[in-house]
Scaffold this motif. Structure first.
Motif, PDB file in Angstrom:
ATOM      1  N   ILE A 120       0.844  -1.212   0.036  1.00 15.26           N
ATOM      2  CA  ILE A 120       0.046  -0.059  -0.098  1.00 15.26           C
ATOM      3  C   ILE A 120       0.775   1.285  -0.118  1.00 15.26           C
ATOM      4  N   VAL A 121       0.552   2.264  -1.005  1.00 16.26           N
ATOM      5  CA  VAL A 121       1.305   3.549  -0.649  1.00 16.26           C
ATOM      6  C   VAL A 121       1.445   4.102   0.457  1.00 16.26           C
ATOM      7  N   GLU A 122       2.709   4.480   0.925  1.00 13.67           N
ATOM      8  CA  GLU A 122       2.923   5.078   2.042  1.00 13.67           C
ATOM      9  C   GLU A 122       2.000   6.309   2.540  1.00 13.67           C
ATOM     10  N   LEU A 123       2.011   7.191   1.629  1.00 13.68           N
ATOM     11  CA  LEU A 123       0.941   8.176   1.729  1.00 13.68           C
ATOM     12  C   LEU A 123      -0.484   7.995   2.181  1.00 13.68           C
ATOM     13  N   ALA A 124      -1.032   6.673   1.486  1.00 10.86           N
ATOM     14  CA  ALA A 124      -2.130   6.164   2.019  1.00 10.86           C
ATOM     15  C   ALA A 124      -2.263   5.811   3.102  1.00 10.86           C
ATOM     16  N   ILE A 125      -1.330   4.818   3.776  1.00 12.18           N
ATOM     17  CA  ILE A 125      -1.285   4.376   5.058  1.00 12.18           C
ATOM     18  C   ILE A 125      -1.226   5.771   6.080  1.00 12.18           C
ATOM     19  N   LEU A 248     -15.630   8.658  -0.173  1.00 12.31           N
ATOM     20  CA  LEU A 248     -15.489   9.254  -1.481  1.00 12.31           C
ATOM     21  C   LEU A 248     -14.150  10.051  -1.686  1.00 12.31           C
ATOM     22  N   ILE A 249     -13.639  10.614  -0.739  1.00 11.60           N
ATOM     23  CA  ILE A 249     -12.400  11.498  -0.565  1.00 11.60           C
ATOM     24  C   ILE A 249     -11.144  10.573  -0.809  1.00 11.60           C
ATOM     25  N   PHE A 255      -5.647   9.991  -6.695  1.00 10.38           N
ATOM     26  CA  PHE A 255      -5.152  10.568  -7.965  1.00 10.38           C
ATOM     27  C   PHE A 255      -3.973  11.547  -7.624  1.00 10.38           C
ATOM     28  N   VAL A 256      -4.165  12.163  -6.446  1.00  8.54           N
ATOM     29  CA  VAL A 256      -3.161  13.154  -5.957  1.00  8.54           C
ATOM     30  C   VAL A 256      -1.711  12.302  -5.629  1.00  8.54           C
ATOM     31  N   ASN A 261       3.790  10.554  -7.853  1.00  7.31           N
ATOM     32  CA  ASN A 261       4.511   9.251  -8.301  1.00  7.31           C
ATOM     33  C   ASN A 261       4.811   8.521  -6.914  1.00  7.31           C
ATOM     34  N   ALA A 262       3.790   8.390  -6.026  1.00  8.93           N
ATOM     35  CA  ALA A 262       4.373   7.943  -4.470  1.00  8.93           C
ATOM     36  C   ALA A 262       4.640   6.437  -4.667  1.00  8.93           C
TER      37      ALA A 262
END
Length: 299
Positions: A120-125, A248-249, A255-256, A261-262
């Motif tokens: 999982i992308v780190e920014l999402a975590i 929804l956010i 997309f951000v 390019n995370a």
């Protein structure tokens, strides 16, 4: 005398021989309106002070202060019961959502050779607990009501669930933990079935690890927000709006992150979210994940 009042509370709290330990003590409430009630109020599990003609010493020493003795009924039957239910749900939900997140990570390792590979992308975590699942449970912990205030006072029998601690029983914690484990299994193995059906999503003609992770993260957010919506007692429009926005956010956020390019994942999200089969798989996984809790509540 103040010491006698304190002794009576202690007798009820710990038993005649003082045999009850602190964690097994009976929950007691003491209410008073004068300085001679301070010791009793402080000894009790919950102290209530009445602000009256005898001064403010009792109110200043108490956990709660009321203007008249008759307000005690509303304090206990309405606000006390609401608060107990809200806090119990907050604790259980907080544990449950982290059970789900942890077990998705664990089950996914079966397909990664237990390498410990992040998927999982780190920014999402980092934004998981802060953005996508925080606001609905905060709303529920502050404003949720399973019965209105008039019904709570008219039918005081509903107060028994607080006395019996029915919302914080070990079996309830176990049930929420098992729900988190089941949902994690449904998300992980559901996505694997979808990918095994011939999906060609991914930047290299096949699903890469972060594409799978973004798909799993989307499922987690949907399931968690639907579950919080199913568990509350009051479906006010503001709560429904918060749940919808919290889920929804993730779409614009994804997309951000993709545009940044995370973790080297640029291009994965547009391809994933434009897939009809992906969203059909999300609906199927959501139905499978929440089905046991829906059946349990129906029974």
């Amino acid at each position: 005398s103040p010491s006698h009042k304190k002794a009576v509370v202690r007798l009820i709290k710990y038993g005649p021989q003082g045999g009850r330990t602190a964690d097994r003590a009976v929950t007691t409430l003491a209410i008073g309106d004068g300085a001679n009630d301070v010791e009793m109020i402080m000894e009790a599990s919950v102290g209530v002070g009445v602000q009256g003609a005898e001064g403010a010493q009792a109110a200043n020493s108490a956990d709660y202060a009321i203007g008249q003795f008759r307000f005690l009924q509303r304090l206990l039957l309405v606000h006390g019961r609401w608060n107990y239910r809200r806090m119990a749900y907050l604790v259980l939900y907080s544990l449950y959502k982290n059970f789900q997140f942890t077990f998705v990570t664990y089950f996914m390792q079966f397909f990664m050779g237990f390498s410990g590979q992040k998927f999982i992308v780190e920014l999402a975590i980092q934004t998981f607990n802060l953005v996508y699942v925080a606001f609905p449970i905060v709303w529920a912990a502050v404003l949720d009501q399973d019965v209105d205030q008039d019904s709570a006072q008219r039918f005081p029998a509903v107060y028994r669930e607080g006395r019996d601690r029915s919302h914080m029983r070990p079996w309830r914690l176990a049930a929420w933990a098992l729900a988190g484990m089941w949902e994690a299994a449904a998300i992980t193995f559901g996505l694997c079935l979808w990918l095994g059906a011939g999906s060609s999503l991914g930047r290299f003609g096949m699903p890469d690890v972060f594409t799978v992770g973004q798909a799993a993260f989307t499922s987690m957010i949907l399931v968690l927000n639907v579950q919080v919506g199913l568990a509350v007692g009051m479906h006010h429009w503001s709560f429904q709006l918060i749940v919808a926005l919290s889920a929804l956010i993730w779409i614009p956020a994804a997309f951000v992150f993709d545009s940044f390019n995370a973790d080297g994942t640029r291009g994965a999200i547009p391809q994933l979210f434009s897939s009809v089969s992906f969203w059909l798989a999300q609906i199927a996984i959501l139905a499978a994940a929440i089905a046991p809790m829906l059946i349990a509540r129906a029974l």
